[in-house]
Design a protein around this motif. Sequence first.
Motif, PDB file in Angstrom:
ATOM      1  N   ARG A   7      14.380 -19.203  86.677  1.00  0.00           N
ATOM      2  CA  ARG A   7      12.950 -18.933  86.540  1.00  0.00           C
ATOM      3  C   ARG A   7      12.368 -18.334  87.822  1.00  0.00           C
ATOM      4  N   ASP A   8      13.142 -18.367  88.916  1.00  0.00           N
ATOM      5  CA  ASP A   8      12.688 -17.786  90.179  1.00  0.00           C
ATOM      6  C   ASP A   8      12.993 -16.294  90.267  1.00  0.00           C
ATOM      7  N   PRO A  10      12.497 -12.485  90.060  1.00  0.00           N
ATOM      8  CA  PRO A  10      11.245 -11.710  90.098  1.00  0.00           C
ATOM      9  C   PRO A  10      10.815 -11.160  88.739  1.00  0.00           C
ATOM     10  N   LYS A  13       9.219 -13.978  86.777  1.00  0.00           N
ATOM     11  CA  LYS A  13       7.902 -14.277  87.343  1.00  0.00           C
ATOM     12  C   LYS A  13       6.875 -13.232  86.923  1.00  0.00           C
ATOM     13  N   LYS A  17       3.495 -13.819  84.614  1.00  0.00           N
ATOM     14  CA  LYS A  17       2.178 -13.467  85.143  1.00  0.00           C
ATOM     15  C   LYS A  17       1.354 -12.676  84.134  1.00  0.00           C
TER      16      LYS A  17
END
Length: 260
Positions: A7-8, A10, A13, A17
């Motif tokens: 989940r980290d 990019p 993410k 967003k």
Amino acid sequence: MKHISSRDNPAVKALAKLAGTAGKRGAPVLLDGVHLCQAWLQQHGAPDQAIFDVERLSQPDIAALAAAVPERISLALDARLMQSLAAVESGQGVAFLVTPPTLELPVQVEETCVLFDRIQDPGNVGTLLRTCAAAGVKRVFLATGTAAAWSPKVLRSGQGAHFALDIHEHVDLAALLPRLRVPLVATALDGARDLYADRLPERCAWIFGHEGQGVAPALLAAASLKVRIPHDAAAVESLNVGAAAAICLFEQRRQAIAGS
């Protein structure tokens, strides 16, 4: 196809967003589910990015979508990551990241169209878009203050209607009126004629208004025809805007078929 499990990452993410910008002008959106992704492919071709649940890539519908888009724009996410994306809660195993089309206003409007005047409930907006498409309307104009057409809730309610319509958003409806070459028809409770009393125009611009306030007074005053839908006023004061629009649009369609 790139497989992502963290989940980290990019890319994950950035997708998460999008939940905070969904529906904003010019912002990309996530189309969630097989049906919407298929419709986008048919109308617009490859998306900006295709996201798949890695555990569902063997399912026929998902596999067909994966085969139809370039590998360089495709991501395979672990199931838990797909579920974490707000726009893909339904868990159908596929989502497309797309940039909605932005259309210029036509110089003249000569066909039947529908104007959305500050309709704020996403479910109502999606239902109206679906009704317009089903009734054969091809062009709609959404006033500023109307729920964003490409937001997740509207997309889900629209059930693919977006791809059968030319959708103009953030429109100043008062400034649009001089472009109309068809009569403006509004629904109203006062000073209006019975919807079924006379023949409706073969082509017109329907305007449907805010759930609580109705059509703005200035726009209502500009209408050349105001109609009311006869109903049991003792039971309910007025109809839901989605229901009212469906009755009006399909009565116009019925009259057109009967007169052809």
